[in-house]
Design a protein around this motif. Structure first.
Motif, short mmCIF file in Angstrom:
data_model
loop_
_atom_site.label_atom_id
_atom_site.label_comp_id
_atom_site.label_asym_id
_atom_site.label_seq_id
_atom_site.Cartn_x
_atom_site.Cartn_y
_atom_site.Cartn_z
N CYS A 1 29.73 18.01 21.94
CA CYS A 1 28.78 17.12 21.29
C CYS A 1 27.80 17.89 20.40
O CYS A 1 27.45 17.43 19.30
CB CYS A 1 28.01 16.32 22.34
SG CYS A 1 29.00 15.06 23.18
N ALA B 1 36.69 10.27 18.25
CA ALA B 1 36.33 10.51 16.85
C ALA B 1 37.52 10.29 15.93
O ALA B 1 37.41 9.66 14.87
CB ALA B 1 35.79 11.93 16.69
N GLU C 1 36.91 14.14 21.19
CA GLU C 1 37.63 14.35 19.94
C GLU C 1 38.55 13.17 19.63
O GLU C 1 38.65 12.72 18.49
CB GLU C 1 38.46 15.64 20.03
CG GLU C 1 37.63 16.92 19.98
CD GLU C 1 38.51 18.15 20.05
OE1 GLU C 1 39.45 18.16 20.87
OE2 GLU C 1 38.28 19.08 19.28
N PHE D 1 25.23 12.11 13.66
CA PHE D 1 25.87 11.86 14.96
C PHE D 1 24.79 11.84 16.04
O PHE D 1 23.89 12.67 16.05
CB PHE D 1 26.89 12.96 15.25
CG PHE D 1 27.47 12.92 16.64
CD1 PHE D 1 28.43 11.99 16.99
CD2 PHE D 1 27.05 13.82 17.61
CE1 PHE D 1 28.97 11.95 18.27
CE2 PHE D 1 27.58 13.80 18.89
CZ PHE D 1 28.54 12.86 19.22
N ASP E 1 37.85 7.33 13.10
CA ASP E 1 38.11 7.69 11.71
C ASP E 1 39.40 7.05 11.22
O ASP E 1 39.47 6.51 10.11
CB ASP E 1 38.21 9.21 11.58
CG ASP E 1 38.36 9.65 10.12
OD1 ASP E 1 37.44 9.37 9.33
OD2 ASP E 1 39.39 10.25 9.78
N TYR F 1 28.48 7.36 16.25
CA TYR F 1 28.65 8.03 14.96
C TYR F 1 27.83 7.33 13.88
O TYR F 1 27.43 6.17 14.03
CB TYR F 1 30.14 8.05 14.58
CG TYR F 1 31.02 8.66 15.64
CD1 TYR F 1 31.19 10.03 15.73
CD2 TYR F 1 31.66 7.85 16.58
CE1 TYR F 1 31.99 10.60 16.71
CE2 TYR F 1 32.46 8.39 17.57
CZ TYR F 1 32.62 9.77 17.63
OH TYR F 1 33.40 10.32 18.62
N ILE G 1 29.58 18.78 17.17
CA ILE G 1 29.69 17.63 16.26
C ILE G 1 28.34 17.36 15.59
O ILE G 1 28.27 17.05 14.39
CB ILE G 1 30.18 16.39 17.02
CG1 ILE G 1 31.57 16.61 17.58
CG2 ILE G 1 30.17 15.16 16.11
CD1 ILE G 1 32.09 15.47 18.44
#
Length: 701
Positions: A257, A498, A495, A267, A502, A286, A260
């Motif tokens: 974290c 994310a 991950e 974030f 995306d 996000y 990121i």
């Protein structure tokens, strides 16, 4: 139907032997154990409720065909054989048993001479002292002081050791289960070695426990709910497979974290530690999710029904629906415990991520701890239950109970669920219970008690953005399932989320373009329809268009306090519509606009009758428009001029798409010229970092 069985009525014992038993130290200890602390005589040892062996006692012939009933003097080669016999008897009666006590002769060093087997609801749960440093399990005990038991004693009368029944009582102070229910008791649930291997293989593929159960039912040709184990059993098994060090996992998760956050300052994440400085809860969101929530956060699903199976950690996911009818991710949380305190932390953290903005409506699973937390942290938010999570439990709840009538009952349930009137719903519910004989069913009773949280007649005046439909429930569930494929490491899971978000953003952009390129067909020719087609997304417009087409079948009658609108084939009933033309305010008693954000046929009929050629602006909400208001206030203040120009361009592009889609020739011209224009634009340099950031932030609007 309640079933109470007392097989001890078939036996008698002498008053002398009864007095002997009552005066024994053993009986005194048993009474203390099973009884109410205020009454040491909780074991009712009267002439008809218990049996004890005495030298003068003989077994009477039983007026029953059940040869599996324990009796005084019954012999077994081992105590395990006696346990198995009593367990089989208990299963047939509707309860289960457990091993309770063992004793040696005179209590010292003579080996095992006596054993007690008791009903699974025997005894009372001792009150545990509260410990602030240790999490308390919020679990209700099933023990209620039941007195049923069987005692066996070891003898060597014939030279070989054997076990004889020397005490038996089968009077229960609780309801006994029906045959189709008793199999769910823990004592009768088991997972074979072959099933364990199958479950482990499924876990490695990342599918949910619910999916595992359904696959195994299909493989075995079973109806839903008939496996010899439950979802909880599977989760417990998966927990035993866990090999990683939880402290190392927590460190890796926090490190991920932080990494990121360094790459993307927008974030957001937060976590809590317990008194031993170990990770307790963690949540994250996000930048694109926070922006989406600003526009589409009016109705939110908080799904807490999933777990990371490799870690047995409760997982909470916040999801909504965007203006194109597609799921959008708002945030994620991992919890150590499913308690009110944990859920309260999760909700408070989520609100902090979203700048203190609470949703108008939040949909969850049926969870009392979560319900209390929502009431505490989101007092102005309407809490409702996800109907698709309730319906998913129906096979295990009702399939075995209703048998061949299950599908008929489900069809009737769906009809009641979609009714508009509360009175019609409650009358129909009573008729449904009478028809299917479900008066004593605890699930039916629970559903009715919570009806104001899930039945549409009680919810139509609240905002749901269409998330009560079957289509949305399937898309949201499919969206969430993508997260659950990462089951190896916690950091890998972050991950995976994310990547999924995306990927969903990119897929959403493609689907949005495909929707916009569709040739929108006007069906009524009304100016209101043409105007709405240029403002709303194709998804939202299709919903409004359905109402516009239906509005033509309705008649409106002006009353003193508004309009009465009803179908042209009906002479009674109808909906009350209130319209204030000067202020552009219209409302209907069906509450469809409040429920979905789309005007109803009744209101549209009144607008048409009143020579209104455009739908008032306030009834074309931003959440359903092609262009959404930018969600980041800081960007609004810093780049107002730039944003206005971007909005103007978006409006021109929207008009271009709408006009071009009307014919093949127009579409060919637009495609050719836009391709040339896009090539020229890409040749131009990007002047400032701020514009790049703004452009990135605009991607999901």
């Amino acid at each position: 139907m309640k079933r109470f069985i007392n097989f001890s009525d078939y036996y008698v014992c002498s008053e002398q032997s009864l007095d002997k038993f009552i005066m024994s130290e053993e009986a005194e200890q048993m009474m203390v154990l099973y009884g109410d602390p205020s009454d040491q005589r909780s074991l009712s040892l009267d002439d008809t409720s218990s049996t004890e062996e005495s030298p003068d006692q003989t077994r009477l012939s039983l007026e029953t065909t059940n040869d599996a009933v324990p009796y005084i003097g019954q012999r077994f080669p081992t105590h395990d054989a006696a346990y198995e016999f009593y367990a089989e008897f208990a299963k047939g009666c509707g309860f289960s048993i457990r091993r309770h006590r063992t004793e040696g002769k005179d209590g010292v060093g003579k080996g095992l001479t006596r054993r007690y087997f008791v009903c699974h609801r025997a005894g009372n749960t001792p009150v545990k002292a509260a410990n602030d440093n240790k999490p308390q399990r919020n679990r209700k005990s099933s023990r209620c002081g039941c007195q049923a038991y069987m005692r066996i004693s070891k003898t060597t009368d014939i030279g070989m050791p054997e076990w004889r029944v020397t005490g038996f009582m089968n009077h229960h102070n609780h309801e006994l289960l029906e045959p189709n229910q008793v199999r769910f008791l823990p004592a009768y649930r088991s997972i074979s070695d072959a099933d364990k291997s199958r479950i482990l293989m499924f876990a490695k593929t990342g599918i949910s426990v619910q999916q595992m159960m359904r696959l195994m039912e299909l493989e075995k040709g079973m109806e839903p709910g008939y496996l010899p184990f439950t979802e909880k059993d599977v989760r417990n098994l998966l927990q035993s497979f866990r090999k990683v060090d939880p402290e190392d996992e927590s460190i890796d998760l926090l490190r991920m974290c932080r990494n990121i956050k360094e790459k993307d300052p927008n974030f957001k994440y937060d976590f809590s530690l317990d008194s031993n400085n170990r990770l307790e809860n963690i949540a994250w969101s996000y930048a694109s999710s926070i922006q989406s929530y600003e526009v589409f956060g009016d109705a939110v699903v908080f799904d807490t029904t999933h777990r990371l199976t490799a870690f047995d950690m409760p997982l909470g996911i916040w999801v909504g629906v965007n203006n194109y009818g597609m799921p959008c991710f708002f945030g994620c949380v991992l919890l150590r415990e499913e308690t009110m305190r944990s859920y309260s932390w999760a909700l408070k953290t989520f609100l902090a991520f979203m700048n203190g903005k609470a949703p108008q409506t939040v949909l969850t699973d049926q969870n009392m701890c979560l319900k209390e937390a929502i009431n505490l942290e989101m007092p102005t938010t309407k809490h409702a239950l996800c109907i698709w999570l309730i319906v998913a439990k129906f096979p295990s709840w009702f399939n075995a109970v209703l048998g061949e009538r299950y599908n008929d009952w489900k069809a009737e349930f769906n009809r009641l669920y979609n009714l508009e009137s509360v009175e019609d719903f409650e009358l129909g519910w009573r008729d449904m219970m009478n028809t299917f004989g479900l008066h004593t069913n605890r699930h039916i009773a629970s559903l009715f008690a919570l009806r104001s949280l899930w039945a549409l007649p009680y919810l139509r005046s609240h905002t749901f953005a269409g998330m009560t439909t079957a289509g949305h429930s399937k898309s949201i569930n499919a969206f969430i399932q993508r997260f659950l494929s990462a089951q190896t490491r916690l950091a890998h899971f972050v991950e995976q989320v994310a990547v999924t978000v995306d990927f969903k953003d990119q897929t959403g952009e493609q689907q949005t373009m495909q929707q916009n390129l569709q040739n929108i067909c006007l069906k009524t020719g009304a100016p209101m329809e043409a105007h709405a087609a240029t403002v709303l997304t194709p998804f939202a417009f299709s919903k409004l268009q359905e109402q516009l087409v239906l509005a033509a079948h309705y008649a409106s009658f002006q009353m003193e306090d508004g309009f009465l609108v009803r179908h042209h084939t009906k002479l009674e009933g109808g909906r009350k519509v209130y319209w204030v033309p000067r202020e552009g305010i219209i409302s209907c008693s069906c509450h469809q606009f409040e429920f979905s954000g789309i005007l109803c046929r009744h209101a549209l009929r009144v607008l048409s009758t009143g020579n209104c050629f455009q739908i008032p602006e306030r009834y074309l909400p931003h959440r359903w428009r092609r262009i959404s208001t930018p969600s980041t206030k800081a960007l609004q203040n810093t780049h107002n001029d730039h944003m206005e120009r971007v909005q103007l361009l978006q409006s021109m592009v929207s008009t271009l798409v709408t006009e071009s889609a009307k014919s093949r020739e127009r579409l060919d011209i637009a495609t050719e010229n836009v391709s040339i224009l896009l090539s020229r634009i890409r040749e131009q340099p990007i002047c400032s970092q701020g514009v790049r950031e703004l452009s990135s932030n605009q991607r999901n609007l």
